[in-house]
Design a protein around this motif. Structure first.
Motif, mmCIF file in Angstrom:
data_model
loop_
_atom_site.group_PDB
_atom_site.id
_atom_site.type_symbol
_atom_site.label_atom_id
_atom_site.label_comp_id
_atom_site.label_asym_id
_atom_site.label_seq_id
_atom_site.Cartn_x
_atom_site.Cartn_y
_atom_site.Cartn_z
ATOM 1 N N ARG A 21 19.047 18.521 -127.562
ATOM 2 C CA ARG A 21 18.497 19.140 -126.356
ATOM 3 C C ARG A 21 18.971 18.409 -125.105
ATOM 4 O O ARG A 21 19.333 19.032 -124.103
ATOM 5 C CB ARG A 21 16.970 19.144 -126.425
ATOM 6 C CG ARG A 21 16.316 19.982 -125.339
ATOM 7 C CD ARG A 21 14.839 20.178 -125.623
ATOM 8 N NE ARG A 21 14.073 18.954 -125.452
ATOM 9 C CZ ARG A 21 12.774 18.869 -125.690
ATOM 10 N NH1 ARG A 21 12.112 19.919 -126.146
ATOM 11 N NH2 ARG A 21 12.132 17.738 -125.488
ATOM 12 N N ALA A 22 18.990 17.088 -125.164
ATOM 13 C CA ALA A 22 19.423 16.314 -124.005
ATOM 14 C C ALA A 22 20.911 16.531 -123.719
ATOM 15 O O ALA A 22 21.318 16.703 -122.562
ATOM 16 C CB ALA A 22 19.145 14.828 -124.232
ATOM 17 N N LEU A 23 21.720 16.556 -124.767
ATOM 18 C CA LEU A 23 23.148 16.797 -124.577
ATOM 19 C C LEU A 23 23.376 18.186 -123.994
ATOM 20 O O LEU A 23 24.247 18.379 -123.136
ATOM 21 C CB LEU A 23 23.890 16.648 -125.907
ATOM 22 C CG LEU A 23 23.947 15.236 -126.500
ATOM 23 C CD1 LEU A 23 24.587 15.269 -127.882
ATOM 24 C CD2 LEU A 23 24.713 14.283 -125.583
ATOM 25 N N GLY A 24 22.576 19.153 -124.438
ATOM 26 C CA GLY A 24 22.706 20.511 -123.932
ATOM 27 C C GLY A 24 22.366 20.636 -122.463
ATOM 28 O O GLY A 24 22.779 21.603 -121.810
ATOM 29 N N ARG A 25 21.618 19.676 -121.926
ATOM 30 C CA ARG A 25 21.257 19.693 -120.514
ATOM 31 C C ARG A 25 22.142 18.782 -119.678
ATOM 32 O O ARG A 25 21.843 18.511 -118.522
ATOM 33 C CB ARG A 25 19.788 19.307 -120.356
ATOM 34 C CG ARG A 25 18.853 20.311 -121.018
ATOM 35 C CD ARG A 25 17.397 20.018 -120.741
ATOM 36 N NE ARG A 25 16.532 20.993 -121.416
ATOM 37 C CZ ARG A 25 15.216 21.018 -121.321
ATOM 38 N NH1 ARG A 25 14.594 20.116 -120.581
ATOM 39 N NH2 ARG A 25 14.507 21.928 -121.966
ATOM 40 N N GLY A 26 23.208 18.292 -120.296
ATOM 41 C CA GLY A 26 24.196 17.545 -119.541
ATOM 42 C C GLY A 26 23.986 16.048 -119.472
ATOM 43 O O GLY A 26 24.701 15.356 -118.732
ATOM 44 N N THR A 27 23.049 15.496 -120.224
ATOM 45 C CA THR A 27 22.842 14.051 -120.219
ATOM 46 C C THR A 27 23.979 13.382 -120.971
ATOM 47 O O THR A 27 24.333 13.808 -122.075
ATOM 48 C CB THR A 27 21.503 13.694 -120.900
ATOM 49 O OG1 THR A 27 20.469 14.509 -120.356
ATOM 50 C CG2 THR A 27 21.167 12.224 -120.679
ATOM 51 N N PRO A 28 24.596 12.335 -120.406
ATOM 52 C CA PRO A 28 25.709 11.666 -121.082
ATOM 53 C C PRO A 28 25.300 11.151 -122.459
ATOM 54 O O PRO A 28 24.202 10.609 -122.635
ATOM 55 C CB PRO A 28 26.046 10.500 -120.144
ATOM 56 C CG PRO A 28 25.538 10.935 -118.804
ATOM 57 C CD PRO A 28 24.314 11.753 -119.072
ATOM 58 N N ALA A 29 26.198 11.297 -123.426
ATOM 59 C CA ALA A 29 25.881 10.920 -124.804
ATOM 60 C C ALA A 29 25.518 9.439 -124.915
ATOM 61 O O ALA A 29 24.608 9.071 -125.668
ATOM 62 C CB ALA A 29 27.063 11.244 -125.711
ATOM 63 N N ALA A 30 26.220 8.588 -124.174
ATOM 64 C CA ALA A 30 25.926 7.154 -124.249
ATOM 65 C C ALA A 30 24.504 6.859 -123.784
ATOM 66 O O ALA A 30 23.802 6.028 -124.367
ATOM 67 C CB ALA A 30 26.929 6.367 -123.412
ATOM 68 N N LEU A 31 24.061 7.561 -122.739
ATOM 69 C CA LEU A 31 22.697 7.362 -122.238
ATOM 70 C C LEU A 31 21.678 7.891 -123.237
ATOM 71 O O LEU A 31 20.648 7.253 -123.487
ATOM 72 C CB LEU A 31 22.527 8.071 -120.895
ATOM 73 C CG LEU A 31 21.115 8.072 -120.297
ATOM 74 C CD1 LEU A 31 20.632 6.650 -120.045
ATOM 75 C CD2 LEU A 31 21.089 8.881 -119.004
ATOM 76 N N VAL A 32 21.959 9.049 -123.828
ATOM 77 C CA VAL A 32 21.049 9.626 -124.818
ATOM 78 C C VAL A 32 20.820 8.643 -125.958
ATOM 79 O O VAL A 32 19.682 8.410 -126.396
ATOM 80 C CB VAL A 32 21.613 10.952 -125.358
ATOM 81 C CG1 VAL A 32 20.749 11.460 -126.515
ATOM 82 C CG2 VAL A 32 21.679 11.992 -124.256
ATOM 83 N N ASP A 33 21.895 8.040 -126.450
ATOM 84 C CA ASP A 33 21.775 7.128 -127.582
ATOM 85 C C ASP A 33 20.973 5.879 -127.214
ATOM 86 O O ASP A 33 20.218 5.352 -128.031
ATOM 87 C CB ASP A 33 23.163 6.736 -128.091
ATOM 88 C CG ASP A 33 23.885 7.911 -128.734
ATOM 89 O OD1 ASP A 33 23.196 8.875 -129.152
ATOM 90 O OD2 ASP A 33 25.119 7.880 -128.820
ATOM 91 N N ILE A 34 21.107 5.408 -125.980
ATOM 92 C CA ILE A 34 20.322 4.257 -125.530
ATOM 93 C C ILE A 34 18.845 4.609 -125.470
ATOM 94 O O ILE A 34 17.986 3.886 -125.973
ATOM 95 C CB ILE A 34 20.809 3.775 -124.148
ATOM 96 C CG1 ILE A 34 22.199 3.140 -124.260
ATOM 97 C CG2 ILE A 34 19.833 2.765 -123.535
ATOM 98 C CD1 ILE A 34 22.848 2.876 -122.917
ATOM 99 N N VAL A 35 18.545 5.745 -124.858
ATOM 100 C CA VAL A 35 17.157 6.118 -124.619
ATOM 101 C C VAL A 35 16.427 6.469 -125.919
ATOM 102 O O VAL A 35 15.229 6.174 -126.067
ATOM 103 C CB VAL A 35 17.086 7.289 -123.623
ATOM 104 C CG1 VAL A 35 15.667 7.798 -123.477
ATOM 105 C CG2 VAL A 35 17.628 6.862 -122.268
ATOM 106 N N LEU A 36 17.117 7.062 -126.868
ATOM 107 C CA LEU A 36 16.465 7.486 -128.100
ATOM 108 C C LEU A 36 16.414 6.395 -129.165
ATOM 109 O O LEU A 36 15.777 6.576 -130.204
ATOM 110 C CB LEU A 36 17.158 8.724 -128.668
ATOM 111 C CG LEU A 36 16.969 10.007 -127.856
ATOM 112 C CD1 LEU A 36 17.719 11.158 -128.496
ATOM 113 C CD2 LEU A 36 15.488 10.353 -127.707
ATOM 114 N N ALA A 37 17.042 5.260 -128.902
ATOM 115 C CA ALA A 37 16.999 4.157 -129.862
ATOM 116 C C ALA A 37 15.621 3.497 -129.854
ATOM 117 O O ALA A 37 14.881 3.568 -128.869
ATOM 118 C CB ALA A 37 18.075 3.134 -129.530
ATOM 119 N N SER A 38 15.290 2.881 -130.972
ATOM 120 C CA SER A 38 14.048 2.095 -131.075
ATOM 121 C C SER A 38 14.424 0.655 -131.413
ATOM 122 O O SER A 38 14.034 0.113 -132.449
ATOM 123 C CB SER A 38 13.126 2.673 -132.151
ATOM 124 O OG SER A 38 12.763 3.996 -131.861
#
Length: 246
Positions: free
Chosen positions: A188-205
């Motif tokens: 969903r985040a990638l579909g809204r244009g969020t950079p993949a590198a940022l998505v992976d940082i934010v969704l990590a635990s």
């Protein structure tokens, strides 16, 4: 003695889990089916809702903001058997798809520390709501059940006497049990244009993120207890929070 599963299996949510069963400083275990943490509840089926009610649910605290709730409504609003509260928490920890303009150097540990400093009135309101909730299970949740929910969980467990290593392990569980949820949020985040590198940082635990938050409390406030006092919680309120897990 009843055996409990930490993760409550539901069709419409993937990260609803129990804060029970953790060893405290006095050797006791935190109480099962008293405090639950979770991800968004909008997709719960009727069977899921019945499962939560069967597990004693009487209070839901929604940590999401108005935008999130408008997009994905909470099924417990107006529910006859459950008290629903909404306390938007951590504008600094908005859902990943709302961070399209954030720098890829974004760091979750830094955001947790920022929230601990800047969101104290809202954190205090959530903790007081839990302390004053009626008998039964309290479920607090956000979107992924990781960041806003994770900081509240850490404060509750620390106040109950659970050690920091266990608190960090509880935080990191999202990465191992919530694969479908994280995959959906990522797409969903990638579909809204969020950079993949940022998505992976934010969704990590990453365990280091929660370690950083706990270290920040120790360095800047003295202890979790001192931080709760700073929030305006008195000893009776902290005792009521402990009693929910003891």
């Amino acid at each position: 003695m009843l055996a409990y599963e930490r993760l409550i299996a539901l069709e419409g949510a993937h990260n609803v889990r129990d804060l029970g069963g953790y060893r405290t400083a006095n050797g006791d275990l935190t109480r099962w089916r008293s405090v639950l943490r979770g991800d968004a509840l909008h997709a719960l089926s009727e069977a899921d809702i019945d499962t939560l009610l069967d597990n004693g649910l009487t209070t839901v605290i929604d940590l999401r903001n108005a935008h999130e709730i408008a997009a994905e409504a909470n099924p417990f609003v107006g529910h006859a058997e459950v008290r629903y509260h909404n306390t938007p928490l951590f504008s600094a920890l908005a859902p990943v798809e709302m961070m399209a303009n954030a720098a890829v150097s974004f760091d979750m540990g830094d955001r947790y520390c920022q929230a601990i400093d800047d969101c104290q009135p809202a954190i205090a309101e959530v903790l007081k709501t839990i302390a004053d909730a009626p008998e039964g299970a309290v479920l607090f949740h956000c979107s992924a059940g990781k960041d806003r929910t994770g900081v509240i969980s850490a404060l509750l467990l620390a106040n109950a006497g659970v050690d920091e290593t266990t608190i960090i392990e509880d935080y990191a569980l999202t990465a191992t049990i919530s694969g479908p949820l994280i995959a959906r949020l990522r797409d969903r985040a990638l579909g809204r244009g969020t950079p993949a590198a940022l998505v992976d940082i934010v969704l990590a635990s990453e365990p280091r993120s929660m370690r950083q938050a706990l270290d920040h409390i120790g360095k800047n406030y003295g202890s979790v207890r001192d931080y709760l006092v700073r929030l305006g919680l008195d000893e009776p309120a902290m005792a009521r929070l402990r009693s929910r897990l003891s």
